[in-house]
Scaffold this motif. Structure first.
Motif, short mmCIF file in Angstrom:
data_model
loop_
_atom_site.label_atom_id
_atom_site.label_comp_id
_atom_site.label_asym_id
_atom_site.label_seq_id
_atom_site.Cartn_x
_atom_site.Cartn_y
_atom_site.Cartn_z
N ALA A 29 0.82 -1.22 0.00
CA ALA A 29 0.00 0.00 0.00
C ALA A 29 0.84 1.26 0.00
O ALA A 29 0.42 2.31 -0.50
CB ALA A 29 -0.94 0.00 1.21
N SER A 32 1.19 3.37 -3.10
CA SER A 32 0.05 4.15 -3.59
C SER A 32 -0.28 5.29 -2.64
O SER A 32 -1.37 5.87 -2.72
CB SER A 32 -1.18 3.24 -3.75
N LEU A 33 0.66 5.61 -1.75
CA LEU A 33 0.47 6.69 -0.79
C LEU A 33 1.58 7.71 -0.98
O LEU A 33 2.73 7.35 -1.19
CB LEU A 33 0.51 6.14 0.65
N GLY A 47 2.66 2.04 -8.71
CA GLY A 47 1.49 1.44 -8.09
C GLY A 47 0.65 0.66 -9.08
O GLY A 47 0.12 -0.41 -8.76
N SER A 69 -6.56 2.15 -1.94
CA SER A 69 -5.75 3.19 -2.56
C SER A 69 -6.62 4.27 -3.20
O SER A 69 -6.37 5.47 -3.06
CB SER A 69 -4.82 2.58 -3.62
#
Length: 570
Positions: A29, A32-33, A47, A69
């Motif tokens: 994750a 995607s941050l 991502g 996401s």
């Protein structure tokens, strides 16, 4: 993520906690941050490709992963630094999110949403229902699109973040999970709220900014969701090759039977067309965010539609084994066939995306024809980055995305320059490669010249229908043809701008020619431009990637060895 285990979850229609938790522990994750608030995301394509590689094993797990996401995207677009940091920390600690957008009575019509948010002291009271929401029951947090002005309209909606664990027990009424044809283990459900309080700090952006935030989030989702379709066909093709490379019929390996050979080569060519379109669309989020309304709608309509039809060719080659469920080698093929269509309707269905293209069609075609030297030079410079797989991307700025492209599609505007470059590459090539590239340039030129026909028919249709023009079925058909023009440009751009960065056996003139033939078949279904020699060369490229365990893509990522597939090739 062994296929046998993936299929157990699918057969029982169980949410794949095992795999979702696995990739969470791995830290998927983070990619995607936003890096600025503690994540690891830089380029969107990282991502995208990570999700794509997960989806090759299980689209259900990949979809569950990407929902969190995408639920974060409203905060990325409009949230404060403090809001982003808080949500990033939550996701890193295992919090799952759902994006509360669609409603039972209104579907994709966001300006008709009935979920309301009424201002009260220190916050807002949320009331209403959201339905067909991915992760609706398993999510700990919800991003919610709600009406803040009773009159509705473009400025009548806002987006809020709700933490289920911070609400009184039972105040979030979770709706039953819906059973589905594909993605059987996904939690597709919904929730109902009745005066649930959220503090002022839960509002993302400004009151009335919700529709804009939702549409920008959807643009990103549409560009990324094509990865599910790409992954499904990649696995289906790989499974089929495992069979055809070993299976002998009438003294010949199935892959060497001319008809089967062409079917396999055509599926690979379609997959690489979709790959080129996706390459541009994903990178467009960073390179030309002001144009993403067009790029995201083209990829969202074109890629799933193309690959759903393409998958049927694999079923023919695989034959009776396509129906065998007990062997994971073949059962995973069936699962991919069922899972692929989600890319058609998630975050805006085919009609929604065609309508978005149709509304901008006249301006796009006019600019592609009449753009001045300065606009063309800028488009050509952008195209080198959009389709140059090794080119560095600018910072991702989702807040810079616009809802209309103002007549710009740099893929089409820069296509003549890319075509000229392809012809120069042909002059420098040798033997068969030169012939294939020359023929590819000729076919591409013919396809791109079709833009004038689309423009003329659009003009005549508008004159004939007047105010009914924008809703006519004929206009939607012209939008489909526009997608073919964009796909043609994407294939040529990718070949010329990524050539120096690709590893053998790419780039391939034969593959480009077959890609263009596959696009051309949408207009002239019974006319071929390739011969047996070109198909043989495409098959050589495909076999190389298959034997070397490489992704069927311009991104030639190394893959895990096919341990659970190789033994099943008998």
């Amino acid at each position: 993520m062994p296929y046998a285990r993936v299929l157990e979850y699918d057969e029982r229609e169980d949410y794949p906690y095992e795999f979702v938790n696995l990739i969470q522990r791995w830290g998927a994750a983070d990619y995607s941050l936003p890096r600025a608030q503690g994540g690891k995301a830089g380029d969107v394509e990282i991502g995208f490709n990570l999700m794509r590689l997960i989806a090759r094993r299980d689209p259900t797990t990949a979809t569950a992963f990407i929902i969190t996401s995408l639920s974060f995207m409203p905060a990325w677009i409009a949230g404060t630094d403090e809001q982003k940091r808080a949500l990033v920390r939550a996701v890193q600690h295992g919090t799952r999110y759902a994006w509360g957008l669609s409603e039972r009575r209104h579907g994709s019509d966001l300006t008709a949403n009935e979920m309301t948010a009424v201002k009260t002291d220190g916050g807002w009271l949320l009331t209403g229902e959201k339905w067909l929401i991915g992760n609706g029951r398993v999510a700990d947090g919800l991003s919610i699109h709600a009406r803040t002005d009773p009159r509705g309209g473009p400025g009548g909606y806002s987006v809020f973040v709700l933490d289920k664990r911070a609400t009184p027990a039972g105040s979030v009424d979770e709706l039953p999970r819906e059973r589905m044809h594909g993605l059987r283990g996904l939690d597709m459900s919904g929730f109902r709220l009745d005066g649930v309080f959220v503090p002022d700090s839960a509002l993302l952006g400004k009151p009335g900014q919700g529709l804009e935030i939702a549409l920008k989030t959807s643009q990103t989702a549409r560009a990324l969701i094509s990865g599910i379709a790409l992954s499904a066909v990649d696995t289906g093709l790989r499974v089929t090759l495992d069979f055809t490379e070993r299976r002998e019929v009438f003294g010949r390996v199935v892959s060497d039977i001319p008809y089967s050979r062409r079917q396999l080569a055509e599926v690979f060519a379609d997959l690489m067309v979709a790959d080129a379109v996706s390459l541009g669309a994903v990178r467009a989020l960073q390179v030309v965010p002001e144009q993403t309304s067009v790029w995201s709608s083209v990829v969202k309509y074109f890629v799933p539609t193309l690959l759903e039809r393409t998958f049927a060719q694999l079923n023919v080659v695989l034959g009776a084994r396509f129906y065998l469920r007990d062997q994971p080698h073949y059962a995973i093929h069936q699962k991919m066939l069922r899972d692929l269509p989600v890319a058609n309707f998630a975050d805006g269905n085919t009609v929604v995306n065609l309508k978005n293209i149709a509304l901008q069609l006249e301006g796009l075609l006019a600019t592609a024809r009449d753009a001045g030297a300065e606009v063309r030079a800028e488009a050509e410079s952008n195209a080198e980055v959009l389709f140059g797989i090794d080119r560095e991307l600018p910072l991702y700025r989702p807040w810079d995305q616009e809802l209309f492209s103002r007549g710009r599609d740099d893929a089409l505007i820069a296509a003549p320059a890319a075509l000229a470059r392809l012809r120069r590459m042909a002059e420098e090539a040798k033997r068969e490669e030169r012939r294939w590239l020359e023929r590819a340039a000729e076919v591409a030129a013919g396809l791109l010249s079709h833009a004038e026909s689309v423009r003329e028919r659009a003009g005549a249709l508008k004159a004939a229908l007047g105010r009914d023009f924008g809703q006519s079925a004929e206009l939607f058909d012209l939008a489909k043809e526009y997608c073919l023009l964009h796909a043609t440009a994407a294939c040529v751009h990718t070949h010329v701008h990524s050539a120096a960065a690709l590893e053998d056996p790419l780039p391939s003139g034969a593959l480009l020619l077959l890609q263009l033939e596959r696009i051309r078949r949408h207009l002239r279904p019974h006319e071929a431009v390739t011969d047996a020699a070109a198909v043989d060369e495409v098959m050589r490229v495909l076999r190389h990637l298959h034997r070397e365990d490489r992704l069927f893509s311009y991104w030639q990522f190394p893959l895990a060895e096919r341990g659970d597939l190789a033994a099943a090739g008998r």
